[in-house]
Write a protein that holds these residues in place. Structure first.
Motif, mmCIF file in Angstrom:
data_model
loop_
_atom_site.group_PDB
_atom_site.id
_atom_site.type_symbol
_atom_site.label_atom_id
_atom_site.label_comp_id
_atom_site.label_asym_id
_atom_site.label_seq_id
_atom_site.Cartn_x
_atom_site.Cartn_y
_atom_site.Cartn_z
ATOM 1 N N ALA A 1 0.824 -1.205 0.000
ATOM 2 C CA ALA A 1 0.000 0.000 0.000
ATOM 3 C C ALA A 1 0.861 1.260 0.000
ATOM 4 C CB ALA A 1 -0.931 -0.011 1.211
ATOM 5 N N LEU A 2 1.961 1.245 0.756
ATOM 6 C CA LEU A 2 2.860 2.397 0.758
ATOM 7 C C LEU A 2 3.443 2.646 -0.622
ATOM 8 C CD1 LEU A 2 4.828 1.967 4.128
ATOM 9 C CD2 LEU A 2 3.019 3.620 3.594
ATOM 10 N N VAL A 3 3.794 1.566 -1.285
ATOM 11 C CA VAL A 3 4.362 1.715 -2.629
ATOM 12 C C VAL A 3 3.326 2.308 -3.580
ATOM 13 C CG1 VAL A 3 5.288 0.432 -4.590
ATOM 14 C CG2 VAL A 3 6.038 -0.130 -2.281
ATOM 15 N N VAL A 4 2.079 1.822 -3.449
ATOM 16 C CA VAL A 4 1.033 2.328 -4.335
ATOM 17 C C VAL A 4 0.821 3.826 -4.124
ATOM 18 C CG1 VAL A 4 -1.428 2.181 -4.864
ATOM 19 C CG2 VAL A 4 -0.107 0.105 -4.503
ATOM 20 N N LEU A 5 0.877 4.283 -2.896
ATOM 21 C CA LEU A 5 0.638 5.690 -2.615
ATOM 22 C C LEU A 5 1.797 6.568 -3.064
ATOM 23 C CD1 LEU A 5 -0.963 5.420 0.943
ATOM 24 C CD2 LEU A 5 -2.120 5.910 -1.227
ATOM 25 N N ARG A 6 2.997 6.027 -3.079
ATOM 26 C CA ARG A 6 4.170 6.853 -3.374
ATOM 27 C C ARG A 6 4.667 6.687 -4.803
ATOM 28 N NH1 ARG A 6 8.606 6.125 1.203
ATOM 29 N NH2 ARG A 6 9.591 7.634 -0.216
ATOM 30 N N TRP A 7 4.260 5.639 -5.477
ATOM 31 C CA TRP A 7 4.802 5.383 -6.810
ATOM 32 C C TRP A 7 3.647 5.151 -7.782
ATOM 33 C CZ3 TRP A 7 9.921 5.560 -8.180
ATOM 34 C CH2 TRP A 7 10.221 5.155 -9.475
ATOM 35 N N PRO A 8 3.598 5.851 -8.904
ATOM 36 C CA PRO A 8 2.500 5.643 -9.859
ATOM 37 C C PRO A 8 2.600 4.270 -10.526
ATOM 38 C CG PRO A 8 4.172 7.111 -10.769
ATOM 39 C CD PRO A 8 4.540 6.891 -9.330
ATOM 40 N N ILE A 9 1.469 3.645 -10.712
ATOM 41 C CA ILE A 9 1.418 2.333 -11.361
ATOM 42 C C ILE A 9 1.386 2.560 -12.864
ATOM 43 C CG2 ILE A 9 0.090 0.207 -11.591
ATOM 44 C CD1 ILE A 9 -1.022 0.707 -8.818
ATOM 45 N N ARG A 10 2.415 2.125 -13.541
ATOM 46 C CA ARG A 10 2.539 2.373 -14.974
ATOM 47 C C ARG A 10 1.814 1.322 -15.810
ATOM 48 N NH1 ARG A 10 6.465 6.281 -15.413
ATOM 49 N NH2 ARG A 10 7.827 6.508 -13.584
ATOM 50 N N ASP A 11 1.688 0.110 -15.294
ATOM 51 C CA ASP A 11 0.974 -0.954 -16.006
ATOM 52 C C ASP A 11 -0.034 -1.580 -15.043
ATOM 53 O OD1 ASP A 11 0.043 -2.993 -17.554
ATOM 54 O OD2 ASP A 11 2.001 -3.769 -18.134
ATOM 55 N N PRO A 12 -1.238 -1.020 -14.938
ATOM 56 C CA PRO A 12 -2.197 -1.517 -13.943
ATOM 57 C C PRO A 12 -2.631 -2.953 -14.177
ATOM 58 C CG PRO A 12 -3.179 0.167 -15.347
ATOM 59 C CD PRO A 12 -1.727 0.148 -15.664
ATOM 60 N N ARG A 13 -2.598 -3.427 -15.426
ATOM 61 C CA ARG A 13 -2.993 -4.822 -15.681
ATOM 62 C C ARG A 13 -2.050 -5.792 -14.988
ATOM 63 N NH1 ARG A 13 -4.646 -5.180 -22.101
ATOM 64 N NH2 ARG A 13 -6.348 -3.649 -22.047
ATOM 65 N N ALA B 1 7.272 -0.713 -15.610
ATOM 66 C CA ALA B 1 7.159 -0.809 -17.065
ATOM 67 C C ALA B 1 5.850 -0.200 -17.530
ATOM 68 C CB ALA B 1 7.240 -2.278 -17.502
ATOM 69 N N GLN B 2 5.928 0.593 -18.584
ATOM 70 C CA GLN B 2 4.731 1.236 -19.107
ATOM 71 C C GLN B 2 3.862 0.216 -19.822
ATOM 72 O OE1 GLN B 2 4.239 4.509 -18.448
ATOM 73 N NE2 GLN B 2 2.164 4.319 -19.274
ATOM 74 N N GLY B 3 2.569 0.283 -19.591
ATOM 75 C CA GLY B 3 1.635 -0.644 -20.216
ATOM 76 C C GLY B 3 0.277 -0.022 -20.410
ATOM 77 N N PRO B 4 -0.647 -0.755 -21.047
ATOM 78 C CA PRO B 4 -1.990 -0.206 -21.287
ATOM 79 C C PRO B 4 -2.779 -0.077 -19.998
ATOM 80 C CG PRO B 4 -1.896 -2.522 -21.916
ATOM 81 C CD PRO B 4 -0.488 -2.112 -21.580
#
Length: 206
Positions: free
Chosen positions: A42-54, A111-114
């Motif tokens: 959860a800390l990572v999610v709040l501090r780092w944007p998720i580039r590939d949510p899938r 990694a960037q993803g859709p």
């Protein structure tokens, strides 16, 4: 972030090293470790944007499956320490799945993803319904009708289905099933409905 993650992993590791005579301590370590790992995520999610949510949410779902497997098989012999038993295989598989799930989640963070799309419920719903239709009708109505109706039901899961082609394809697959299972493999499958079929026998499909 690293501190709760490290403590959580150590707690989960301590779960497997706890003697079988202390199941309460082992369960406390397991649930505490899972909570700490989830907190770190959860800390990572709040501090780092998720580039590939899938990938990220898919890995998170698989991580939940791995933890559930560890919990469900915790009462089997061989789930703690180095003792072999019925729980050794599921423990190893769940541990490998948990590690791979974490890797997939990390890849989804960097990694960037859709992006996420709208969930299509129609396909999974009709595929599941077709399987249930086949299971319910195979004994009372026979292989021919059960196969044909289940294929038609599954075809309804796609908006691109053309019903004339679907009927032809369902007939071809039904004929193929008859040739393979009762004839080629000599399986004792009833092809057509029983002459004594009634509503009460249909309800008693078990």
């Amino acid at each position: 972030m690293l501190a709760p993650l490290l403590v959580g992993l150590l707690s989960i590791g301590g779960y497997f090293r706890t003697p079988p005579s202390s199941p309460l301590i082992a369960d406390v370590l397991l649930f505490a470790g899972i909570a700490l790992v989830a907190f770190a995520i959860a800390l990572v999610v709040l501090r780092w944007p998720i580039r590939d949510p899938r990938d990220y949410y898919g890995g998170l779902a698989l991580l939940g499956v791995a933890f559930f497997m560890l919990w469900a098989g915790s009462d089997l012999p061989g789930t703690r320490g180095f003792a072999f038993g019925p729980g050794t295989g599921p423990r190893i598989f769940a541990s490998v799945l948990a590690v791979l799930s974490l890797i997939v989640m990390v890849v989804g963070m960097f990694a960037q993803g859709p992006g996420l799309e709208r969930y299509a419920w129609r396909g999974p719903f009709f595929i599941t319904l077709g399987t249930l239709v086949f299971a319910v009708t195979i004994r009372q109505f026979g292989l021919v009708i059960a196969t044909f109706v289940s294929i038609i039901t599954v075809a309804a899961g796609s908006s691109e289905s053309r019903w004339i082609e679907t009927l032809i394809w369902a007939a071809v697959l039904t004929g193929f099933a008859v040739l393979v299972f009762p004839i080629a493999l000599s399986l004792p499958l009833q092809l057509w409905p029983s002459p004594n079929l009634s509503f009460s026998t249909f309800l008693n499909f078990r």
